[in-house]
Scaffold this motif. Structure first.
Motif, PDB file in Angstrom:
ATOM      1  N   TYR A  11       0.846  -1.191   0.000  1.00 12.89           N
ATOM      2  CA  TYR A  11       0.000   0.000   0.000  1.00 12.89           C
ATOM      3  C   TYR A  11       0.882   1.243   0.000  1.00 12.89           C
ATOM      4  N   ARG A  14       4.540   0.816   0.046  1.00 12.64           N
ATOM      5  CA  ARG A  14       5.166  -0.013   1.088  1.00 12.64           C
ATOM      6  C   ARG A  14       4.764  -1.471   0.889  1.00 12.64           C
ATOM      7  N   VAL A  16       3.904  -5.094   1.852  1.00 10.10           N
ATOM      8  CA  VAL A  16       3.514  -5.788   3.088  1.00 10.10           C
ATOM      9  C   VAL A  16       3.485  -7.304   2.898  1.00 10.10           C
ATOM     10  N   SER A  36      -1.235 -11.141  13.650  1.00 15.10           N
ATOM     11  CA  SER A  36      -1.950  -9.975  13.134  1.00 15.10           C
ATOM     12  C   SER A  36      -0.967  -9.037  12.435  1.00 15.10           C
ATOM     13  N   GLY A  37      -1.364  -8.579  11.253  1.00 15.30           N
ATOM     14  CA  GLY A  37      -0.516  -7.654  10.498  1.00 15.30           C
ATOM     15  C   GLY A  37       0.537  -8.337   9.646  1.00 15.30           C
ATOM     16  N   ALA A  38       0.546  -9.672   9.629  1.00 20.95           N
ATOM     17  CA  ALA A  38       1.578 -10.409   8.881  1.00 20.95           C
ATOM     18  C   ALA A  38       1.416 -10.277   7.366  1.00 20.95           C
ATOM     19  N   GLY A  39       0.204  -9.933   6.918  1.00 21.82           N
ATOM     20  CA  GLY A  39      -0.030  -9.788   5.485  1.00 21.82           C
ATOM     21  C   GLY A  39      -1.006 -10.806   4.914  1.00 21.82           C
ATOM     22  N   LYS A  40      -1.695 -11.545   5.781  1.00 21.46           N
ATOM     23  CA  LYS A  40      -2.590 -12.623   5.342  1.00 21.46           C
ATOM     24  C   LYS A  40      -3.750 -12.091   4.494  1.00 21.46           C
ATOM     25  N   SER A  41      -4.421 -11.044   4.995  1.00 24.97           N
ATOM     26  CA  SER A  41      -5.588 -10.523   4.271  1.00 24.97           C
ATOM     27  C   SER A  41      -5.170  -9.918   2.938  1.00 24.97           C
ATOM     28  N   THR A  42      -4.010  -9.300   2.931  1.00 28.25           N
ATOM     29  CA  THR A  42      -3.508  -8.705   1.682  1.00 28.25           C
ATOM     30  C   THR A  42      -3.293  -9.805   0.648  1.00 28.25           C
ATOM     31  N   GLN A  60     -13.073 -10.390   5.959  1.00 28.15           N
ATOM     32  CA  GLN A  60     -13.135 -10.037   7.380  1.00 28.15           C
ATOM     33  C   GLN A  60     -14.112  -8.868   7.588  1.00 28.15           C
TER      34      GLN A  60
END
Ligand SMILES: Nc1ncnc2c1ncn2[C@@H]1O[C@H](COP(=O)(O)OP(=O)(O)OP(=O)(O)O)[C@@H](O)[C@H]1O
Length: 223
Positions: A11, A14, A16, A36-42, A60
């Motif tokens: 994004y 940057r 991710v 959380s924040g590892a990049g799974k949803s991306t 989600q």
């Protein structure tokens, strides 16, 4: 089914998530785990973009319309299958065929409230099942889910997981439950800080292999 190469997702410039090569095969049930924040949803969003024609995404952020009924929210899953005029008619005067199909789907998901209930009046777990029903009503071959069962108790989550998998030839799902990942998936991908650090058949893994992914073990007692 999908082969990703030299992937860089991010994004505003940057990155991710990045990987050199990652494949998903027809018939596989793949769990994606990570903090959380590892990049799974991306990653999941990108996978869905690539497979959109044949895959339903249960995201989600559920995107439910609180003021509309359970029927209307679930029917949204079928919008792309029909002409706009048919959709408009059916949203104004729900057709018996869709009513009975959506009732049966809600029953399968153990959602027993009337179809006329406004979604804004439902509990978190009920809302999650409406979002799930909407994804299933797309009738796609592949199910992509981003923690679609996180608000449900472990036993119900396991029952619904089996039903989701029975309806799709392939499943790719982000989840936070260690035992569900080990018991219901053929392959587990572990992500940390935007990189794949584990990609293995479940048969080669034990619970300790997933310890670094901070997974919830609440279902251990029920498995
Ligand atoms: N729309 C966005 N704009 C900018 N940054 C974003 C956006 N969405 C996610 N990010 C950032 O990208 C990184 C990865 O986010 P992502 O949602 O993919 O992680 P995740 O592993 O799915 O996390 P969680 O388990 O909390 O859902 C995070 O640092 C997050 O802040």
């Amino acid at each position: 089914m999908l082969h990703l190469q030299h992937l860089s997702l991010g994004y505003q410039g940057r990155q991710v998530f990045g990987c050199d090569s990652l494949s998903f095969h027809r018939g596989e049930r793949v769990a994606i785990v990570g903090a959380s924040g590892a990049g799974k949803s991306t990653l999941l969003g990108h996978i869905h973009q690539q497979l959109a024609a044949e895959a339903a995404l249960c995201a989600q952020a559920q995107g439910l319309v609180d003021g509309l009924s359970v029927f209307h929210n679930v029917y949204m899953g079928a919008l792309a299958r029909h002409h706009w005029s048919y959709n408009l008619l059916n949203l104004a005067w729900p057709l018996a065929g869709h009513k009975s199909a959506i009732r049966a789907l809600c029953d399968e998901l153990e959602l027993d409230c009337p179809l006329t209930t406004a979604v804004g009046r439902l509990s978190g777990g009920q809302r999650q099942r409406v979002a799930l029903a909407r994804a299933l009503y797309q009738n796609k071959d592949i199910f992509i889910g981003d923690e679609p069962l996180s608000a449900l108790d472990p036993l119900m989550a396991q029952r619904l997981l089996s039903r989701i998998q029975a309806r799709h030839h392939s499943t790719i799902m982000v989840l936070h439950n260690k035992q569900q990942a080990l018991n219901y998936f053929d392959r587990i991908i572990g992500i940390a800080e935007g990189r794949v650090i584990l990609d293995s058949p479940t048969a080669n893994l034990d619970a300790s292999a997933l310890d670094s992914f901070y997974l919830d073990t609440a279902a251990d007692a029920t498995s």
